[in-house]
Design a protein around this motif. Structure first.
Motif, short mmCIF file in Angstrom:
data_model
loop_
_atom_site.label_atom_id
_atom_site.label_comp_id
_atom_site.label_asym_id
_atom_site.label_seq_id
_atom_site.Cartn_x
_atom_site.Cartn_y
_atom_site.Cartn_z
N GLY A 108 -35.63 127.01 13.48
CA GLY A 108 -36.02 128.41 13.61
C GLY A 108 -35.18 129.19 14.60
N ARG A 109 -34.24 128.54 15.26
CA ARG A 109 -33.43 129.23 16.27
C ARG A 109 -32.60 130.36 15.66
NH1 ARG A 109 -29.77 125.30 18.45
NH2 ARG A 109 -29.15 126.89 19.92
N TYR A 127 -35.22 126.53 1.53
CA TYR A 127 -35.81 125.32 2.09
C TYR A 127 -36.28 125.59 3.52
CZ TYR A 127 -33.16 123.80 -1.90
OH TYR A 127 -32.65 123.71 -3.16
N SER A 128 -37.34 124.89 3.89
CA SER A 128 -37.92 125.08 5.21
C SER A 128 -38.32 123.74 5.79
CB SER A 128 -39.17 125.97 5.10
OG SER A 128 -39.82 126.07 6.35
N LYS A 129 -38.13 123.61 7.09
CA LYS A 129 -38.64 122.47 7.84
C LYS A 129 -39.78 122.97 8.72
CE LYS A 129 -34.36 119.81 7.80
NZ LYS A 129 -33.40 119.03 8.64
N PRO A 130 -40.71 122.10 9.10
CA PRO A 130 -41.91 122.54 9.81
C PRO A 130 -41.68 123.38 11.06
CG PRO A 130 -42.16 120.27 9.12
CD PRO A 130 -40.74 120.66 8.81
N MET A 131 -40.68 123.06 11.86
CA MET A 131 -40.45 123.83 13.09
C MET A 131 -40.06 125.28 12.79
SD MET A 131 -38.49 121.11 15.59
CE MET A 131 -38.08 122.36 16.80
N GLY A 132 -39.36 125.51 11.70
CA GLY A 132 -38.91 126.85 11.38
C GLY A 132 -39.82 127.62 10.45
N ARG A 133 -40.74 126.92 9.82
CA ARG A 133 -41.58 127.54 8.80
C ARG A 133 -42.31 128.80 9.27
NH1 ARG A 133 -46.87 125.27 5.93
NH2 ARG A 133 -46.86 126.69 4.16
N PRO A 134 -42.88 128.84 10.48
CA PRO A 134 -43.59 130.05 10.90
C PRO A 134 -42.70 131.30 11.01
CG PRO A 134 -44.16 128.22 12.33
CD PRO A 134 -43.01 127.77 11.49
N ILE A 135 -41.40 131.12 11.08
CA ILE A 135 -40.49 132.24 11.29
C ILE A 135 -40.16 132.95 9.98
CG2 ILE A 135 -38.25 132.93 12.29
CD1 ILE A 135 -40.21 131.54 14.24
N VAL A 136 -40.22 132.23 8.85
CA VAL A 136 -39.84 132.83 7.56
C VAL A 136 -41.07 133.39 6.84
CG1 VAL A 136 -37.79 131.39 7.28
CG2 VAL A 136 -39.94 130.65 6.29
N THR A 138 -40.97 133.91 3.30
CA THR A 138 -41.02 133.30 1.97
C THR A 138 -40.02 132.16 1.91
OG1 THR A 138 -41.49 135.49 1.01
CG2 THR A 138 -40.78 133.77 -0.52
N PHE A 139 -40.45 131.03 1.32
CA PHE A 139 -39.55 129.91 1.08
C PHE A 139 -40.02 129.18 -0.16
CE2 PHE A 139 -42.91 128.05 3.57
CZ PHE A 139 -43.08 126.78 3.03
N ILE A 140 -39.21 128.26 -0.67
CA ILE A 140 -39.55 127.53 -1.89
C ILE A 140 -40.02 126.11 -1.61
CG2 ILE A 140 -38.63 126.62 -4.09
CD1 ILE A 140 -39.20 129.66 -4.01
N THR A 141 -39.25 125.33 -0.88
CA THR A 141 -39.55 123.91 -0.69
C THR A 141 -39.54 123.56 0.78
OG1 THR A 141 -38.52 123.37 -2.81
CG2 THR A 141 -38.79 121.55 -1.26
N GLU A 142 -40.55 122.81 1.21
CA GLU A 142 -40.59 122.31 2.58
C GLU A 142 -40.24 120.83 2.58
OE1 GLU A 142 -43.43 122.17 6.57
OE2 GLU A 142 -44.18 123.09 4.74
N VAL A 143 -39.39 120.44 3.53
CA VAL A 143 -39.05 119.04 3.74
C VAL A 143 -39.40 118.69 5.18
CG1 VAL A 143 -37.21 119.05 2.01
CG2 VAL A 143 -36.65 119.50 4.40
N SER A 144 -39.52 117.40 5.47
CA SER A 144 -39.86 116.98 6.82
C SER A 144 -38.75 117.32 7.80
CB SER A 144 -40.16 115.48 6.85
OG SER A 144 -39.02 114.74 6.52
N GLN A 145 -39.13 117.43 9.06
CA GLN A 145 -38.17 117.84 10.09
C GLN A 145 -37.02 116.85 10.21
OE1 GLN A 145 -38.91 120.86 11.60
NE2 GLN A 145 -36.80 120.79 12.31
N ASP A 146 -37.27 115.57 9.94
CA ASP A 146 -36.23 114.55 10.11
C ASP A 146 -35.43 114.28 8.84
OD1 ASP A 146 -38.33 113.33 8.77
OD2 ASP A 146 -38.22 111.47 9.93
N THR A 147 -35.51 115.19 7.88
CA THR A 147 -34.75 115.06 6.64
C THR A 147 -33.51 115.92 6.71
OG1 THR A 147 -36.72 114.60 5.32
CG2 THR A 147 -34.82 115.49 4.14
N TRP A 148 -32.40 115.36 6.27
CA TRP A 148 -31.15 116.13 6.20
C TRP A 148 -30.96 116.58 4.76
CZ3 TRP A 148 -28.30 118.31 9.76
CH2 TRP A 148 -27.08 118.88 9.36
N ILE A 149 -30.78 117.88 4.57
CA ILE A 149 -30.55 118.43 3.24
C ILE A 149 -29.05 118.45 2.98
CG2 ILE A 149 -30.81 120.44 1.73
CD1 ILE A 149 -33.29 121.18 3.38
#
Length: 165
Positions: A108-109, A127-136, A138-149
């Motif tokens: 989210g930085r 795509y969104s990870k949990p730490m950044g999710r509150p900042i956006v 609208t998004f389509i897919t959430e993945v875990s914070q420790d996943t590399w896309i």
């Protein structure tokens, strides 16, 4: 940010990326009449092009922010090119009526930095990870914070070992 020991990978093909960008467009199409798109480079360039085409938006601006300096670890944020004042002033100022597009929100930085410049803009990512999710917004897919896309422009066609080893 991915832990160096993590082997969680989320590879995204060109077909999947295009489907996800169109799905994002469908979600955004009913919200309002967007006056402009600001894409966060470089990751936001491809989804912004798809969204702009699908929504008929011709005013496209970039904000150039560097955060991943070695493709694995986020470093310090550096604004290489800010958003133009013309875009900031849309819709009465502060980016109202502006759609910000990026490929991913991770910690989210970057999103927070862009939000400071365009507080009334609508922030959308594929795509969104949990730490950044509150900042956006609208998004389509959430993945875990420790996943590399792994985005399609990052990959070649090579053998992938089974997940279970």
């Amino acid at each position: 940010m991915v832990d160096a020991r993590s082997d969680k990978a989320f590879p995204v093909s060109w077909d999947q990326f295009h489907r996800d960008a169109r799905a994002l467009t469908w979600r955004l199409s009913g919200d309002q009449k967007w006056q402009a798109i600001v894409c966060v480079t470089r990751g936001g360039l491809v989804p912004a092009a798809i969204v702009a085409r699908e929504l008929g938006i011709r005013m496209i601006e970039t904000i150039c922010v560097a955060s991943y300096h070695n493709y694995k670890d986020q470093g310090s944020l550096k604004v290489l090119k800010p958003v133009s004042q013309e875009i900031i002033d849309l819709g009465g100022g502060e980016g109202a009526g502006v759609l910000v597009i990026d490929d991913l929100v991770d910690t989210g930085r970057t999103a927070r930095l862009v939000r400071e410049m365009l507080p009334k803009a609508h922030y959308a990512t594929l795509y969104s990870k949990p730490m950044g999710r509150p900042i956006v917004d609208t998004f389509i897919t959430e993945v875990s914070q420790d996943t590399w896309i792994y985005f399609p422009w990052d990959m070649g066609l090579t053998f992938q070992p089974p997940i279970a080893g």
